[in-house]
Design a protein around this motif. Structure first.
Motif, PDB file in Angstrom:
ATOM      1  N   PRO A   1      -3.763  -2.016  -6.496  1.00  0.00           N
ATOM      2  CA  PRO A   1      -5.174  -2.012  -6.094  1.00  0.00           C
ATOM      3  C   PRO A   1      -5.287  -2.060  -4.578  1.00  0.00           C
ATOM      4  O   PRO A   1      -4.500  -2.738  -3.905  1.00  0.00           O
ATOM      5  N   ALA A   2      -6.274  -1.356  -4.033  1.00  0.00           N
ATOM      6  CA  ALA A   2      -6.436  -1.269  -2.579  1.00  0.00           C
ATOM      7  C   ALA A   2      -6.558  -2.651  -1.936  1.00  0.00           C
ATOM      8  O   ALA A   2      -6.107  -2.847  -0.809  1.00  0.00           O
ATOM      9  N   GLY A   3      -7.115  -3.615  -2.637  1.00  0.00           N
ATOM     10  CA  GLY A   3      -7.273  -4.965  -2.105  1.00  0.00           C
ATOM     11  C   GLY A   3      -5.971  -5.721  -1.943  1.00  0.00           C
ATOM     12  O   GLY A   3      -5.930  -6.762  -1.285  1.00  0.00           O
ATOM     13  N   GLN A   4      -4.900  -5.198  -2.515  1.00  0.00           N
ATOM     14  CA  GLN A   4      -3.581  -5.827  -2.406  1.00  0.00           C
ATOM     15  C   GLN A   4      -2.718  -5.159  -1.336  1.00  0.00           C
ATOM     16  O   GLN A   4      -1.532  -5.436  -1.218  1.00  0.00           O
ATOM     17  N   PHE A   5      -3.328  -4.268  -0.565  1.00  0.00           N
ATOM     18  CA  PHE A   5      -2.631  -3.498   0.471  1.00  0.00           C
ATOM     19  C   PHE A   5      -3.251  -3.804   1.821  1.00  0.00           C
ATOM     20  O   PHE A   5      -4.475  -3.809   1.969  1.00  0.00           O
ATOM     21  N   THR A   6      -2.409  -4.075   2.819  1.00  0.00           N
ATOM     22  CA  THR A   6      -2.882  -4.302   4.186  1.00  0.00           C
ATOM     23  C   THR A   6      -2.105  -3.410   5.134  1.00  0.00           C
ATOM     24  O   THR A   6      -0.883  -3.544   5.257  1.00  0.00           O
ATOM     25  N   LEU A   7      -2.809  -2.491   5.785  1.00  0.00           N
ATOM     26  CA  LEU A   7      -2.189  -1.657   6.814  1.00  0.00           C
ATOM     27  C   LEU A   7      -2.087  -2.500   8.082  1.00  0.00           C
ATOM     28  O   LEU A   7      -3.093  -2.933   8.628  1.00  0.00           O
ATOM     29  N   LEU A   8      -0.868  -2.784   8.516  1.00  0.00           N
ATOM     30  CA  LEU A   8      -0.634  -3.652   9.666  1.00  0.00           C
ATOM     31  C   LEU A   8      -0.679  -2.909  10.988  1.00  0.00           C
ATOM     32  O   LEU A   8      -1.108  -3.454  12.002  1.00  0.00           O
ATOM     33  N   SER A   9      -0.195  -1.680  11.002  1.00  0.00           N
ATOM     34  CA  SER A   9      -0.180  -0.889  12.232  1.00  0.00           C
ATOM     35  C   SER A   9      -0.062   0.585  11.898  1.00  0.00           C
ATOM     36  O   SER A   9       0.405   0.951  10.827  1.00  0.00           O
ATOM     37  N   GLY A  10      -0.517   1.408  12.832  1.00  0.00           N
ATOM     38  CA  GLY A  10      -0.317   2.842  12.723  1.00  0.00           C
ATOM     39  C   GLY A  10      -1.474   3.646  12.164  1.00  0.00           C
ATOM     40  O   GLY A  10      -1.320   4.838  11.926  1.00  0.00           O
ATOM     41  N   ALA A  11      -2.643   3.042  11.972  1.00  0.00           N
ATOM     42  CA  ALA A  11      -3.782   3.793  11.442  1.00  0.00           C
ATOM     43  C   ALA A  11      -4.069   5.034  12.293  1.00  0.00           C
ATOM     44  O   ALA A  11      -4.378   6.105  11.759  1.00  0.00           O
ATOM     45  N   ASP A  12      -3.949   4.904  13.599  1.00  0.00           N
ATOM     46  CA  ASP A  12      -4.200   6.020  14.512  1.00  0.00           C
ATOM     47  C   ASP A  12      -3.055   7.025  14.541  1.00  0.00           C
ATOM     48  O   ASP A  12      -3.172   8.093  15.150  1.00  0.00           O
ATOM     49  N   ASN A  13      -1.964   6.716  13.864  1.00  0.00           N
ATOM     50  CA  ASN A  13      -0.801   7.598  13.843  1.00  0.00           C
ATOM     51  C   ASN A  13      -0.664   8.318  12.494  1.00  0.00           C
ATOM     52  O   ASN A  13       0.351   8.943  12.227  1.00  0.00           O
ATOM     53  N   LEU A  14      -1.690   8.219  11.648  1.00  0.00           N
ATOM     54  CA  LEU A  14      -1.651   8.851  10.332  1.00  0.00           C
ATOM     55  C   LEU A  14      -2.386  10.181  10.348  1.00  0.00           C
ATOM     56  O   LEU A  14      -3.411  10.329  10.996  1.00  0.00           O
ATOM     57  N   THR A  15      -1.851  11.134   9.609  1.00  0.00           N
ATOM     58  CA  THR A  15      -2.527  12.401   9.375  1.00  0.00           C
ATOM     59  C   THR A  15      -2.611  12.605   7.874  1.00  0.00           C
ATOM     60  O   THR A  15      -1.743  12.149   7.127  1.00  0.00           O
ATOM     61  N   SER A  16      -3.648  13.262   7.417  1.00  0.00           N
ATOM     62  CA  SER A  16      -3.959  13.355   5.995  1.00  0.00           C
ATOM     63  C   SER A  16      -3.706  14.755   5.450  1.00  0.00           C
ATOM     64  O   SER A  16      -3.899  15.752   6.140  1.00  0.00           O
ATOM     65  N   TYR A  17      -3.317  14.806   4.173  1.00  0.00           N
ATOM     66  CA  TYR A  17      -3.141  16.070   3.460  1.00  0.00           C
ATOM     67  C   TYR A  17      -3.669  15.890   2.047  1.00  0.00           C
ATOM     68  O   TYR A  17      -3.360  14.905   1.382  1.00  0.00           O
ATOM     69  N   ARG A  18      -4.487  16.811   1.603  1.00  0.00           N
ATOM     70  CA  ARG A  18      -5.013  16.816   0.238  1.00  0.00           C
ATOM     71  C   ARG A  18      -4.740  18.185  -0.370  1.00  0.00           C
ATOM     72  O   ARG A  18      -4.797  19.195   0.329  1.00  0.00           O
ATOM     73  N   PHE A  19      -4.470  18.213  -1.677  1.00  0.00           N
ATOM     74  CA  PHE A  19      -4.265  19.488  -2.348  1.00  0.00           C
ATOM     75  C   PHE A  19      -4.750  19.381  -3.787  1.00  0.00           C
ATOM     76  O   PHE A  19      -5.124  18.304  -4.251  1.00  0.00           O
ATOM     77  N   ASN A  20      -4.752  20.488  -4.497  1.00  0.00           N
ATOM     78  CA  ASN A  20      -5.148  20.585  -5.893  1.00  0.00           C
ATOM     79  C   ASN A  20      -6.543  19.984  -6.084  1.00  0.00           C
ATOM     80  O   ASN A  20      -7.507  20.529  -5.590  1.00  0.00           O
ATOM     81  N   THR A  21      -6.678  18.846  -6.761  1.00  0.00           N
ATOM     82  CA  THR A  21      -7.989  18.240  -7.005  1.00  0.00           C
ATOM     83  C   THR A  21      -8.517  17.492  -5.788  1.00  0.00           C
ATOM     84  O   THR A  21      -9.675  17.076  -5.779  1.00  0.00           O
ATOM     85  N   GLU A  22      -7.691  17.298  -4.784  1.00  0.00           N
ATOM     86  CA  GLU A  22      -8.033  16.599  -3.541  1.00  0.00           C
ATOM     87  C   GLU A  22      -8.447  15.148  -3.770  1.00  0.00           C
ATOM     88  O   GLU A  22      -9.109  14.541  -2.939  1.00  0.00           O
ATOM     89  N   ASN A  23      -8.055  14.568  -4.895  1.00  0.00           N
ATOM     90  CA  ASN A  23      -8.388  13.177  -5.201  1.00  0.00           C
ATOM     91  C   ASN A  23      -7.475  12.177  -4.510  1.00  0.00           C
ATOM     92  O   ASN A  23      -7.830  11.012  -4.383  1.00  0.00           O
ATOM     93  N   ILE A  24      -6.303  12.617  -4.102  1.00  0.00           N
ATOM     94  CA  ILE A  24      -5.341  11.725  -3.456  1.00  0.00           C
ATOM     95  C   ILE A  24      -5.238  12.103  -1.981  1.00  0.00           C
ATOM     96  O   ILE A  24      -5.054  13.272  -1.637  1.00  0.00           O
TER      97      ILE A  24
END
Length: 120
Positions: free
Chosen positions: A46-69
């Motif tokens: 669950p998203a509430g059990q995840f904490t991004l500690l560093s690097g949010a500004d260093n992420l790039t996104s990719y979506r394909f097919n249904t684009e749900n992920i």
């Protein structure tokens, strides 16, 4: 179901780091065109059990097919250590790449669940 523990994960270069609380009892793999090529071991949390500690500004996104992920990659080293999506019931989830946990987790691939993403 086993007890949840907090694990530390990161990309290869360490720019993206996170903590996640999970039991690692639902590990799986997927045979879709993308996952088959990447070969990572999946564990949802669950998203509430995840904490991004560093690097949010260093992420790039990719979506394909249904684009749900939302597949998120480190811009420096190219590693996808986690992805964001939902569980089909409207709950926000994070998919962890177990191979990016530190220290490395021993994975018995004969014991993981196999998701037929190629035919989904």
């Amino acid at each position: 179901m086993s007890e949840a523990h907090t694990y530390h994960g990161q990309c290869h270069c360490g720019a993206v780091q996170y903590d996640v609380s999970t039991a690692l009892d639902g590990m799986g793999d997927c045979n879709c065109s993308r996952c088959r090529r990447v070969g990572w071991v999946l564990q949802s949390a669950p998203a509430g059990q995840f904490t991004l500690l560093s690097g949010a500004d260093n992420l790039t996104s990719y979506r394909f097919n249904t684009e749900n992920i939302e597949h998120l990659f480190c811009k420096t080293c190219g590693i996808e250590s986690f992805a964001r999506g939902g569980d089909g019931k409207g709950n926000a989830m994070v998919m962890i790449n177990v191979n990016c946990l530190e220290p490395a987790i021993a994975v018995d691939r004969s014991m993981i669940k196999h998701w037929d993403g190629a035919n989904w």
